[in-house]
Write a protein that holds these residues in place. Structure first.
Motif, PDB file in Angstrom:
ATOM      1  N   GLY A 168      96.260 -23.659  61.934  1.00 25.05           N
ATOM      2  CA  GLY A 168      96.298 -24.977  62.548  1.00 25.05           C
ATOM      3  C   GLY A 168      97.297 -25.085  63.683  1.00 25.05           C
ATOM      4  N   LEU A 169      98.134 -24.070  63.846  1.00 22.86           N
ATOM      5  CA  LEU A 169      99.121 -24.097  64.930  1.00 22.86           C
ATOM      6  C   LEU A 169      98.459 -23.780  66.264  1.00 22.86           C
ATOM      7  N   PRO A 170      98.960 -24.381  67.326  1.00 25.32           N
ATOM      8  CA  PRO A 170      98.434 -24.022  68.651  1.00 25.32           C
ATOM      9  C   PRO A 170      98.749 -22.550  68.941  1.00 25.32           C
ATOM     10  N   GLY A 171      97.897 -21.909  69.696  1.00 29.01           N
ATOM     11  CA  GLY A 171      98.059 -20.496  70.018  1.00 29.01           C
ATOM     12  C   GLY A 171      99.411 -20.167  70.626  1.00 29.01           C
ATOM     13  N   LEU A 172      99.952 -21.080  71.439  1.00 25.12           N
ATOM     14  CA  LEU A 172     101.245 -20.830  72.073  1.00 25.12           C
ATOM     15  C   LEU A 172     102.392 -20.777  71.066  1.00 25.12           C
ATOM     16  N   MET A 173     102.177 -21.314  69.876  1.00 28.79           N
ATOM     17  CA  MET A 173     103.176 -21.224  68.807  1.00 28.79           C
ATOM     18  C   MET A 173     102.817 -20.095  67.851  1.00 28.79           C
ATOM     19  N   LYS A 174     101.560 -20.053  67.474  1.00 27.62           N
ATOM     20  CA  LYS A 174     101.116 -19.134  66.419  1.00 27.62           C
ATOM     21  C   LYS A 174     101.262 -17.667  66.810  1.00 27.62           C
ATOM     22  N   TYR A 175     100.732 -17.276  67.947  1.00 27.78           N
ATOM     23  CA  TYR A 175     100.688 -15.859  68.294  1.00 27.78           C
ATOM     24  C   TYR A 175     102.069 -15.254  68.565  1.00 27.78           C
ATOM     25  N   PRO A 176     102.942 -15.912  69.312  1.00 25.45           N
ATOM     26  CA  PRO A 176     104.285 -15.338  69.462  1.00 25.45           C
ATOM     27  C   PRO A 176     105.033 -15.244  68.122  1.00 25.45           C
ATOM     28  N   LEU A 177     104.860 -16.259  67.262  1.00 28.30           N
ATOM     29  CA  LEU A 177     105.500 -16.228  65.948  1.00 28.30           C
ATOM     30  C   LEU A 177     104.977 -15.050  65.132  1.00 28.30           C
ATOM     31  N   MET A 178     103.675 -14.880  65.093  1.00 31.30           N
ATOM     32  CA  MET A 178     103.087 -13.785  64.327  1.00 31.30           C
ATOM     33  C   MET A 178     103.491 -12.419  64.895  1.00 31.30           C
ATOM     34  N   ASP A 179     103.508 -12.297  66.222  1.00 28.48           N
ATOM     35  CA  ASP A 179     103.900 -11.032  66.853  1.00 28.48           C
ATOM     36  C   ASP A 179     105.357 -10.697  66.542  1.00 28.48           C
ATOM     37  N   LEU A 180     106.221 -11.688  66.630  1.00 26.77           N
ATOM     38  CA  LEU A 180     107.642 -11.470  66.347  1.00 26.77           C
ATOM     39  C   LEU A 180     107.854 -11.112  64.879  1.00 26.77           C
ATOM     40  N   ALA A 181     107.180 -11.810  63.976  1.00 26.48           N
ATOM     41  CA  ALA A 181     107.294 -11.511  62.540  1.00 26.48           C
ATOM     42  C   ALA A 181     106.775 -10.104  62.241  1.00 26.48           C
ATOM     43  N   THR A 182     105.691  -9.719  62.880  1.00 27.03           N
ATOM     44  CA  THR A 182     105.146  -8.369  62.683  1.00 27.03           C
ATOM     45  C   THR A 182     106.119  -7.313  63.200  1.00 27.03           C
ATOM     46  N   LEU A 183     106.723  -7.552  64.350  1.00 29.06           N
ATOM     47  CA  LEU A 183     107.698  -6.614  64.902  1.00 29.06           C
ATOM     48  C   LEU A 183     108.895  -6.456  63.959  1.00 29.06           C
ATOM     49  N   ILE A 184     109.431  -7.566  63.477  1.00 33.12           N
ATOM     50  CA  ILE A 184     110.570  -7.517  62.554  1.00 33.12           C
ATOM     51  C   ILE A 184     110.187  -6.777  61.281  1.00 33.12           C
ATOM     52  N   GLU A 185     109.014  -7.089  60.746  1.00 31.80           N
ATOM     53  CA  GLU A 185     108.548  -6.434  59.523  1.00 31.80           C
ATOM     54  C   GLU A 185     108.402  -4.921  59.741  1.00 31.80           C
TER      55      GLU A 185
END
Length: 171
Positions: A140-157
């Motif tokens: 439900g998040l806008p792409g401008l919030m969702k994708y950077p958040l997911m990319d950053l979380a994936t990088l950290i993980e």
């Protein structure tokens, strides 16, 4: 080489960002946080799911960045303050752990039991906040919030899992 660069970036980012983030005027932080919260929790706010926070304060502390905000509900909106007389509940953790929680890469309960996420104060209120955050639909998040958040979380993980030594049975 690229993995080492990623690892250093993840390790050093909080130290490098701490000072510049402290220079951001609180009014700008407040406006940005209120807009992000309104967008991220739009449906929950409309449904009145945050009414339990009315007249109460949630302290959110990002320990490694030395940032802190107080969040409450007022007249159907989430409001952010720099200070309050007394926080009812406090959530604190490192920037990386909070990003992993938001990106659904870590379970808040696991981090709590590992003492990487601290929840202090009114435990019932803290549980309500945690459950509401768990119910957030990332789709439900806008792409401008969702994708950077997911990319950053994936990088950290990815960086963290590359640093974890293999269990003796797998080595």
């Amino acid at each position: 080489m690229f993995q080492q660069l990623q690892r250093r970036l993840v390790e050093q980012a909080p130290r490098l960002l701490r000072r510049p983030l402290k220079l951001v005027p609180f009014t700008l932080q407040q406006n940005l946080m209120e807009a992000l919260l309104a967008q991220a929790f739009k449906e929950a706010i409309q449904d009145g799911d945050f009414a339990f926070l009315a007249g109460k304060w949630l302290k959110v502390e990002v320990s490694d960045l030395e940032l802190c905000w107080f969040v409450s509900e007022r007249e159907g909106k989430l409001v952010v303050a720099r200070d309050c007389e007394r926080a009812d509940v406090c959530f604190s953790g490192s920037s990386q752990d909070l990003i992993l929680i938001a990106g659904r890469k870590e379970d808040p309960d696991s981090l709590f039991f590992q003492r990487r996420l601290k929840i202090e104060g009114d435990t019932e209120l803290g549980l309500e906040v945690k459950n509401l955050m768990d119910s957030l639909d990332l789709d439900g998040l806008p792409g401008l919030m969702k994708y950077p958040l997911m990319d950053l979380a994936t990088l950290i993980e990815r960086v963290r899992s590359a640093q974890d030594p293999l269990p003796a049975s797998m080595a």
